[in-house]
Write a protein that holds these residues in place. Structure first.
Motif, mmCIF file in Angstrom:
data_model
loop_
_atom_site.group_PDB
_atom_site.id
_atom_site.type_symbol
_atom_site.label_atom_id
_atom_site.label_comp_id
_atom_site.label_asym_id
_atom_site.label_seq_id
_atom_site.Cartn_x
_atom_site.Cartn_y
_atom_site.Cartn_z
ATOM 1 N N HIS A 3 0.831 -1.191 0.000
ATOM 2 C CA HIS A 3 0.000 0.000 0.000
ATOM 3 C C HIS A 3 0.871 1.248 0.000
ATOM 4 O O HIS A 3 2.048 1.215 0.322
ATOM 5 C CB HIS A 3 -0.949 -0.018 1.196
ATOM 6 N N ILE A 51 -6.983 3.940 -4.608
ATOM 7 C CA ILE A 51 -7.401 3.938 -3.203
ATOM 8 C C ILE A 51 -8.885 4.274 -3.116
ATOM 9 O O ILE A 51 -9.633 3.628 -2.384
ATOM 10 C CB ILE A 51 -6.549 4.927 -2.395
ATOM 11 N N LYS B 63 -5.331 -1.127 -0.144
ATOM 12 C CA LYS B 63 -4.497 0.000 -0.528
ATOM 13 C C LYS B 63 -4.217 0.940 0.640
ATOM 14 O O LYS B 63 -3.358 1.811 0.542
ATOM 15 C CB LYS B 63 -5.178 0.772 -1.666
#
Lengths: 160, 160
Positions: A3, A51, B63
């Motif tokens: 991430h 995201i 994410k």
DNA sequence: CTTGAAAGCCGGTGGTA
DNA sequence: TACCACCGGCTTTCAAG
């Protein structure tokens, strides 16, 4: 796929828009002490990074006639048929989640149905023909909590 | 608490805004061949009826660092403690759903955690102290489907 | 990240059926 | 009750710095 590192501004923005997708960007800007354009650019960045995946209105299932919510654990006849079964489940609108899980089940899904009778017909007429060995159903009487995951950006720990 | 009768316009609006909370109302209006004010009023009506409960941005859990998603079936020591346990679960941000279900479990919850270690610490340090007899955890490797329930208004059947 | 400006939207009022 | 037309004020979006 790890991430991305988000800074404090990203985190503030996410917290504000996560729970209210229609908040004016200028209001977000004021809350964050930046310009409206900055918010616009950040949200575009977060969208490009994947995201942010979109926005939704939250609809009360019961109020539009979905009185039965159930989780179903699935045992497949042929453990190789994940992909084809997943694809078939996509075509069943009552199926709102589909997981590939550890434990005894091969798959685990969430379903909304109008009532118990409708649920039974979905299981019997739509799920069983897909090549399932067996299913275990867990009916939810009441959904006491329903929310998003917490937005907590892990910052590099700063010494005080 | 039965559900309300929605007409075709309500249904069209719900379908459009459910999947995109930031769509301009005027665009909805054009798609439905009505004025913007009509959309505005309908959405206010749907909100007042409790059918629309708000809006959300959809965030990809992985994410932002949530790599583990799990369902946990809970057996309570004291079956009377639903309400207090539910309240305690509210205070645990990793818990995103909580259901009161049929079947072997007393409760059934969904959790997002950063990783398996984080998940274990949530179960051990936050859940067990609530007075649980036992838990059964089902980890999701992959969420193949994640969407809203279908919006299908049952219309009075019209003869063709 | 900021300013600035054009385009367009939101949300209210009043009028019509 | 539900819809439409209209308008002021605000937002969104895109430059350019």
């Amino acid at each position: 796929m790890g991430h991305h590192q988000l800074d404090t501004l990203d985190e503030q923005i996410l917290k504000l828009i996560a729970e209210n997708a229609r908040i004016p960007f200028l209001e977000v800007a004021r809350a964050c002490n930046v310009s409206g354009a900055a918010i616009h650019q950040r949200i575009q960045k977060l969208t490009n990074l994947g995201i942010l995946k979109g926005s939704e209105f939250v609809i009360d299932p019961e109020k539009i006639g979905y009185e039965t919510c159930a989780y179903i654990g699935i045992y497949l006849k042929d453990p190789e048929s994940f992909d084809s079964v997943t694809q078939a489940l996509q075509a069943i609108p009552e199926v709102v989640e589909c997981h590939f899980t550890t434990g005894k089940y091969d798959m685990f899904i969430k379903i909304y149905a109008r009532n118990n009778h409708h649920l039974l017909s979905v299981i019997h007429d739509k799920l069983q023909p897909l090549g399932l060995a067996r299913t275990e159903t867990l009916i939810s009487f009441h959904e006491a909590i329903k929310r998003q995951m917490p937005i907590i950006v892990e910052t590099e720990e700063e010494e005080l």
